[in-house]
Design a protein around this motif. Sequence first.
Motif, mmCIF file in Angstrom:
data_model
loop_
_atom_site.group_PDB
_atom_site.id
_atom_site.type_symbol
_atom_site.label_atom_id
_atom_site.label_comp_id
_atom_site.label_asym_id
_atom_site.label_seq_id
_atom_site.Cartn_x
_atom_site.Cartn_y
_atom_site.Cartn_z
ATOM 1 N N ALA A 74 10.389 80.479 -97.905
ATOM 2 C CA ALA A 74 9.414 79.769 -98.739
ATOM 3 C C ALA A 74 8.971 78.474 -98.063
ATOM 4 C CB ALA A 74 10.015 79.480 -100.113
ATOM 5 N N ALA A 75 9.919 77.743 -97.486
ATOM 6 C CA ALA A 75 9.593 76.487 -96.798
ATOM 7 C C ALA A 75 8.693 76.754 -95.595
ATOM 8 C CB ALA A 75 10.877 75.778 -96.361
ATOM 9 N N GLN A 76 9.007 77.781 -94.837
ATOM 10 C CA GLN A 76 8.217 78.100 -93.652
ATOM 11 C C GLN A 76 6.786 78.463 -94.047
ATOM 12 O OE1 GLN A 76 9.953 81.137 -91.202
ATOM 13 N NE2 GLN A 76 8.435 80.905 -89.597
ATOM 14 N N ALA A 77 6.629 79.271 -95.072
ATOM 15 C CA ALA A 77 5.287 79.655 -95.519
ATOM 16 C C ALA A 77 4.512 78.428 -95.989
ATOM 17 C CB ALA A 77 5.384 80.684 -96.642
ATOM 18 N N GLU A 78 5.166 77.543 -96.710
ATOM 19 C CA GLU A 78 4.519 76.333 -97.209
ATOM 20 C C GLU A 78 4.197 75.360 -96.069
ATOM 21 O OE1 GLU A 78 2.552 74.183 -99.889
ATOM 22 O OE2 GLU A 78 3.458 76.133 -100.285
ATOM 23 N N TRP A 79 5.086 75.290 -95.064
ATOM 24 C CA TRP A 79 4.884 74.377 -93.925
ATOM 25 C C TRP A 79 3.559 74.653 -93.231
ATOM 26 C CZ3 TRP A 79 6.798 69.945 -92.270
ATOM 27 C CH2 TRP A 79 6.577 69.559 -90.954
ATOM 28 N N TRP A 80 3.241 75.935 -93.060
ATOM 29 C CA TRP A 80 2.015 76.283 -92.336
ATOM 30 C C TRP A 80 0.771 76.054 -93.181
ATOM 31 C CZ3 TRP A 80 3.212 75.718 -87.759
ATOM 32 C CH2 TRP A 80 4.411 76.183 -87.255
ATOM 33 N N LYS A 81 0.921 75.932 -94.502
ATOM 34 C CA LYS A 81 -0.224 75.676 -95.377
ATOM 35 C C LYS A 81 -0.573 74.189 -95.436
ATOM 36 C CE LYS A 81 0.896 79.390 -98.593
ATOM 37 N NZ LYS A 81 1.366 79.659 -99.960
ATOM 38 N N MET A 82 0.425 73.342 -95.275
ATOM 39 C CA MET A 82 0.195 71.908 -95.452
ATOM 40 C C MET A 82 -0.118 71.222 -94.124
ATOM 41 S SD MET A 82 4.105 70.931 -96.432
ATOM 42 C CE MET A 82 4.583 69.443 -95.620
ATOM 43 N N GLU A 83 -0.716 70.050 -94.242
ATOM 44 C CA GLU A 83 -0.971 69.250 -93.047
ATOM 45 C C GLU A 83 0.344 68.588 -92.664
ATOM 46 O OE1 GLU A 83 -3.772 65.511 -91.916
ATOM 47 O OE2 GLU A 83 -4.600 67.038 -93.235
ATOM 48 N N HIS A 84 0.782 68.816 -91.456
ATOM 49 C CA HIS A 84 2.073 68.283 -91.022
ATOM 50 C C HIS A 84 1.935 67.689 -89.630
ATOM 51 C CE1 HIS A 84 2.325 72.049 -88.804
ATOM 52 N NE2 HIS A 84 2.063 72.670 -89.932
ATOM 53 N N PRO A 85 2.828 66.763 -89.300
ATOM 54 C CA PRO A 85 2.688 66.024 -88.047
ATOM 55 C C PRO A 85 3.155 66.743 -86.790
ATOM 56 C CG PRO A 85 4.541 65.211 -89.283
ATOM 57 C CD PRO A 85 3.875 66.239 -90.144
ATOM 58 N N GLY A 86 4.022 67.725 -86.888
ATOM 59 C CA GLY A 86 4.547 68.336 -85.673
ATOM 60 C C GLY A 86 4.617 69.842 -85.764
ATOM 61 N N HIS A 87 4.493 70.487 -84.618
ATOM 62 C CA HIS A 87 4.616 71.939 -84.557
ATOM 63 C C HIS A 87 6.101 72.287 -84.563
ATOM 64 C CE1 HIS A 87 3.823 76.071 -83.558
ATOM 65 N NE2 HIS A 87 4.639 75.973 -82.535
ATOM 66 N N VAL A 88 6.531 73.054 -85.561
ATOM 67 C CA VAL A 88 7.933 73.429 -85.697
ATOM 68 C C VAL A 88 8.081 74.930 -85.526
ATOM 69 C CG1 VAL A 88 9.945 73.484 -87.235
ATOM 70 C CG2 VAL A 88 8.411 71.511 -87.265
ATOM 71 N N VAL A 89 8.998 75.323 -84.654
ATOM 72 C CA VAL A 89 9.369 76.723 -84.491
ATOM 73 C C VAL A 89 10.604 76.937 -85.357
ATOM 74 C CG1 VAL A 89 10.200 78.469 -82.880
ATOM 75 C CG2 VAL A 89 8.457 76.843 -82.154
ATOM 76 N N PHE A 90 10.536 77.885 -86.277
ATOM 77 C CA PHE A 90 11.670 78.216 -87.134
ATOM 78 C C PHE A 90 12.450 79.338 -86.467
ATOM 79 C CE2 PHE A 90 10.682 75.992 -91.128
ATOM 80 C CZ PHE A 90 9.395 75.562 -90.858
ATOM 81 N N ASP A 91 13.749 79.154 -86.317
ATOM 82 C CA ASP A 91 14.568 80.157 -85.643
ATOM 83 C C ASP A 91 15.853 80.375 -86.425
ATOM 84 O OD1 ASP A 91 15.284 82.035 -83.754
ATOM 85 O OD2 ASP A 91 15.677 80.580 -82.170
ATOM 86 N N ARG A 92 16.413 81.554 -86.287
ATOM 87 C CA ARG A 92 17.657 81.907 -86.976
ATOM 88 C C ARG A 92 18.610 82.507 -85.954
ATOM 89 N NH1 ARG A 92 18.534 86.815 -90.932
ATOM 90 N NH2 ARG A 92 20.596 86.291 -91.741
ATOM 91 N N LYS A 93 19.827 82.007 -85.958
ATOM 92 C CA LYS A 93 20.870 82.515 -85.067
ATOM 93 C C LYS A 93 21.952 83.157 -85.929
ATOM 94 C CE LYS A 93 18.906 80.550 -81.524
ATOM 95 N NZ LYS A 93 18.157 81.320 -80.567
#
Length: 165
Positions: A74-93
């Motif tokens: 949910a956070a990742q989907a919302e992150w791409w919708k909003m104006e944000h200051p930095g490009h974030v790559v979401f990763d899971r290990k």
Amino acid sequence: MDFHTLTNVIQGAGRAALSHAQQEAMDRVQEAATEAAIRAQRHAVAGTGGDFELVTYSSTGCVHCSDWDRELQAAQAEWWKMEHPGHVVFDRKICWVGRDPGPNAGECNDAKVDEFPTISLFPHDSAGGREEAIPYSGPHTADDLLVWLKYHTSEDIAPDYDHFW
């Protein structure tokens, strides 16, 4: 048993030999590995690995990790919708598959992960290398993570503000 050995066992003995829980765990591991490969290709094509990398270290047998995965999506989907200051790559290990080391066990050991889920934000330097991790210890909700992410990816961080969760 490592990931490759487990995969060979599955291929050799067939899926029928595994319990239902083991089959589900393997399906999740294979899905996560596929998603990671797709993300890596996408970022290679874009020519950037991102300014930041948010890594979630988890275990397939962890209930809190499953709950966190839903919030993270949910956070990742919302992150791409909003104006944000930095490009974030979401990763899971995936550190563990049940009681066996997962496909990313080495990275989890290097990061000294000892509880699940562990969430860390890695800023990248100008050459694309990882800087020291910023651990997330706030509530495991999408809204709280987004506030924290926006704060830590902003260039306007107040110098006297030394703690954020």
